[in-house]
Each structure stands twice: as structure tokens, then as C-alpha cells.
Design a protein around this motif. Structure first.
Motif, PDB file in Angstrom:
ATOM      1  N   ASP A  17       0.840  -1.208   0.000  1.00  0.00           N
ATOM      2  CA  ASP A  17       0.000   0.000   0.000  1.00  0.00           C
ATOM      3  C   ASP A  17       0.874   1.257   0.000  1.00  0.00           C
ATOM      4  O   ASP A  17       0.594   2.217  -0.716  1.00  0.00           O
ATOM      5  CB  ASP A  17      -0.941   0.012   1.219  1.00  0.00           C
ATOM      6  N   TRP A  18       1.923   1.224   0.814  1.00  0.00           N
ATOM      7  CA  TRP A  18       2.821   2.373   0.891  1.00  0.00           C
ATOM      8  C   TRP A  18       3.515   2.614  -0.451  1.00  0.00           C
ATOM      9  O   TRP A  18       3.607   3.753  -0.923  1.00  0.00           O
ATOM     10  CB  TRP A  18       3.843   2.136   2.003  1.00  0.00           C
ATOM     11  N   GLN A  19       3.972   1.528  -1.080  1.00  0.00           N
ATOM     12  CA  GLN A  19       4.627   1.661  -2.388  1.00  0.00           C
ATOM     13  C   GLN A  19       3.642   2.182  -3.442  1.00  0.00           C
ATOM     14  O   GLN A  19       3.999   3.003  -4.286  1.00  0.00           O
ATOM     15  CB  GLN A  19       5.221   0.315  -2.824  1.00  0.00           C
ATOM     16  N   ARG A  20       2.404   1.690  -3.375  1.00  0.00           N
ATOM     17  CA  ARG A  20       1.372   2.172  -4.301  1.00  0.00           C
ATOM     18  C   ARG A  20       1.128   3.668  -4.093  1.00  0.00           C
ATOM     19  O   ARG A  20       1.020   4.428  -5.047  1.00  0.00           O
ATOM     20  CB  ARG A  20       0.072   1.381  -4.083  1.00  0.00           C
ATOM     21  N   MET A  21       1.075   4.086  -2.823  1.00  0.00           N
ATOM     22  CA  MET A  21       0.874   5.506  -2.513  1.00  0.00           C
ATOM     23  C   MET A  21       2.057   6.343  -3.010  1.00  0.00           C
ATOM     24  O   MET A  21       1.868   7.436  -3.559  1.00  0.00           O
ATOM     25  CB  MET A  21       0.695   5.710  -1.005  1.00  0.00           C
ATOM     26  N   GLU A  22       3.271   5.842  -2.834  1.00  0.00           N
ATOM     27  CA  GLU A  22       4.453   6.553  -3.337  1.00  0.00           C
ATOM     28  C   GLU A  22       4.404   6.665  -4.859  1.00  0.00           C
ATOM     29  O   GLU A  22       4.732   7.713  -5.423  1.00  0.00           O
ATOM     30  CB  GLU A  22       5.740   5.841  -2.912  1.00  0.00           C
ATOM     31  N   MET A  23       3.995   5.588  -5.530  1.00  0.00           N
ATOM     32  CA  MET A  23       3.899   5.591  -6.996  1.00  0.00           C
ATOM     33  C   MET A  23       2.848   6.608  -7.442  1.00  0.00           C
ATOM     34  O   MET A  23       3.084   7.381  -8.370  1.00  0.00           O
ATOM     35  CB  MET A  23       3.533   4.194  -7.509  1.00  0.00           C
ATOM     36  N   LEU A  24       1.691   6.623  -6.776  1.00  0.00           N
ATOM     37  CA  LEU A  24       0.649   7.593  -7.127  1.00  0.00           C
ATOM     38  C   LEU A  24       1.124   9.021  -6.870  1.00  0.00           C
ATOM     39  O   LEU A  24       0.857   9.928  -7.670  1.00  0.00           O
ATOM     40  CB  LEU A  24      -0.633   7.299  -6.339  1.00  0.00           C
ATOM     41  N   SER A  25       1.834   9.209  -5.777  1.00  0.00           N
ATOM     42  CA  SER A  25       2.359  10.527  -5.458  1.00  0.00           C
ATOM     43  C   SER A  25       3.367  10.967  -6.516  1.00  0.00           C
ATOM     44  O   SER A  25       3.370  12.125  -6.947  1.00  0.00           O
ATOM     45  CB  SER A  25       3.009  10.513  -4.075  1.00  0.00           C
ATOM     46  N   LEU A  26       4.219  10.049  -6.950  1.00  0.00           N
ATOM     47  CA  LEU A  26       5.196  10.348  -7.996  1.00  0.00           C
ATOM     48  C   LEU A  26       4.492  10.677  -9.307  1.00  0.00           C
ATOM     49  O   LEU A  26       4.845  11.640  -9.994  1.00  0.00           O
ATOM     50  CB  LEU A  26       6.153   9.163  -8.175  1.00  0.00           C
ATOM     51  N   GLN A  27       3.463   9.906  -9.647  1.00  0.00           N
ATOM     52  CA  GLN A  27       2.687  10.181 -10.862  1.00  0.00           C
ATOM     53  C   GLN A  27       2.025  11.558 -10.774  1.00  0.00           C
ATOM     54  O   GLN A  27       2.048  12.325 -11.737  1.00  0.00           O
ATOM     55  CB  GLN A  27       1.620   9.110 -11.077  1.00  0.00           C
ATOM     56  N   ASP A  28       1.460  11.869  -9.612  1.00  0.00           N
ATOM     57  CA  ASP A  28       0.839  13.188  -9.417  1.00  0.00           C
ATOM     58  C   ASP A  28       1.870  14.301  -9.579  1.00  0.00           C
ATOM     59  O   ASP A  28       1.599  15.328 -10.204  1.00  0.00           O
ATOM     60  CB  ASP A  28       0.175  13.288  -8.042  1.00  0.00           C
ATOM     61  N   SER A  29       3.064  14.085  -9.022  1.00  0.00           N
ATOM     62  CA  SER A  29       4.126  15.089  -9.133  1.00  0.00           C
ATOM     63  C   SER A  29       4.530  15.289 -10.585  1.00  0.00           C
ATOM     64  O   SER A  29       4.729  16.420 -11.038  1.00  0.00           O
ATOM     65  CB  SER A  29       5.345  14.681  -8.310  1.00  0.00           C
ATOM     66  N   LEU A  30       4.666  14.185 -11.318  1.00  0.00           N
ATOM     67  CA  LEU A  30       5.028  14.286 -12.738  1.00  0.00           C
ATOM     68  C   LEU A  30       3.934  14.985 -13.539  1.00  0.00           C
ATOM     69  O   LEU A  30       4.224  15.836 -14.393  1.00  0.00           O
ATOM     70  CB  LEU A  30       5.297  12.888 -13.318  1.00  0.00           C
ATOM     71  N   MET A  31       2.682  14.650 -13.262  1.00  0.00           N
ATOM     72  CA  MET A  31       1.580  15.293 -13.965  1.00  0.00           C
ATOM     73  C   MET A  31       1.538  16.779 -13.639  1.00  0.00           C
ATOM     74  O   MET A  31       1.305  17.617 -14.515  1.00  0.00           O
ATOM     75  CB  MET A  31       0.250  14.617 -13.611  1.00  0.00           C
ATOM     76  N   LEU A  32       1.794  17.112 -12.380  1.00  0.00           N
ATOM     77  CA  LEU A  32       1.812  18.513 -11.974  1.00  0.00           C
ATOM     78  C   LEU A  32       2.943  19.255 -12.668  1.00  0.00           C
ATOM     79  O   LEU A  32       2.754  20.379 -13.151  1.00  0.00           O
ATOM     80  CB  LEU A  32       1.949  18.615 -10.452  1.00  0.00           C
ATOM     81  N   GLU A  33       4.104  18.643 -12.761  1.00  0.00           N
ATOM     82  CA  GLU A  33       5.238  19.272 -13.445  1.00  0.00           C
ATOM     83  C   GLU A  33       4.933  19.474 -14.929  1.00  0.00           C
ATOM     84  O   GLU A  33       5.225  20.529 -15.487  1.00  0.00           O
ATOM     85  CB  GLU A  33       6.503  18.417 -13.267  1.00  0.00           C
ATOM     86  N   CYS A  34       4.317  18.479 -15.557  1.00  0.00           N
ATOM     87  CA  CYS A  34       3.933  18.614 -16.972  1.00  0.00           C
ATOM     88  C   CYS A  34       2.915  19.742 -17.135  1.00  0.00           C
ATOM     89  O   CYS A  34       3.007  20.534 -18.082  1.00  0.00           O
ATOM     90  CB  CYS A  34       3.350  17.309 -17.501  1.00  0.00           C
TER      91      CYS A  34
END
Length: 106
Positions: A17-34
Motif C-alpha cells: 500500500d505504501w509503495q502504491r501511494m508513493e507511486m501515485l504521489s510520484l505520478q501526481d508530481s510528474l503530472m503537476l510538473e507537466c
């Protein structure tokens, strides 16, 4: 299952669950940067268009001033032509009168 096996499964599930949350957070960060990059590009494009619009407005103002000057010159020329026309008509009337006087004398 033993107590430790249950704890191990819970620990693995929690870690997943923690890894999934980190992955989602990373995806959100990348989408925000884009999104930020796209926003910056759009802002630059808008700034360029605003600059071009300002240049066009300056050219329009310049053309309007030139047109106003040309209209004033045309009005002055028309007034001068009207005066010349009146003077020519008066001169022609005088010539006609002299011609008539000469004819009357003969």
C-alpha cells in the motif's frame, strides 16, 4: 496461519500500500510538473500574442494619424481648387464681357 505469518502478511500488505501511494504521489508530481510546463508555454504564447497585438495597435494608430493628415491635406486641396474654380469662372466672365464689348463696338 500463525500470529507471525499474519503479521508478516499485514506488513507486506502495508508495504505494498505504501509503495502504491508513493507511486501515485510520484505520478501526481510528474503530472503537476507537466501541467506547469504547459502553463508556462501557454503563458509565453499569450505574452507573444499580446506583444504582437500591441505592435499592431501602434501601427493602426500611426496609420490613423497619417490618414487624418491626408484627409486634412485633401480638404485643403479641395478648398484651393474651389477657390481656383471661382477665380477661373470670374476671369472667364470678364473675358466674355470684354469679348462682348469688342463685338458690340464692331
Amino acid at each position: 496461519l500463525t500470529y507471525w505469518e499474519v503479521k508478516e502478511e499485514q506488513h507486506l500488505a502495508l508495504r505494498n500500500d505504501w509503495q502504491r501511494m508513493e507511486m501515485l504521489s510520484l505520478q501526481d508530481s510528474l503530472m503537476l510538473e507537466c501541467a506547469r510546463e504547459e502553463l508556462a508555454k501557454a503563458h509565453d504564447k499569450i505574452s507573444t500574442q499580446e506583444s504582437r497585438l500591441h505592435e499592431c495597435n501602434l501601427r493602426i494608430d500611426e496609420m490613423e494619424r497619417a490618414l487624418s493628415t491626408q484627409r486634412a491635406a485633401a480638404a485643403e486641396l479641395k478648398r484651393h481648387l474651389e477657390q481656383s474654380k471661382s477665380a477661373s469662372a470670374a476671369h472667364l466672365a470678364a473675358v466674355d464681357a470684354k469679348f462682348a464689348a469688342v463685338c458690340a463696338c464692331n
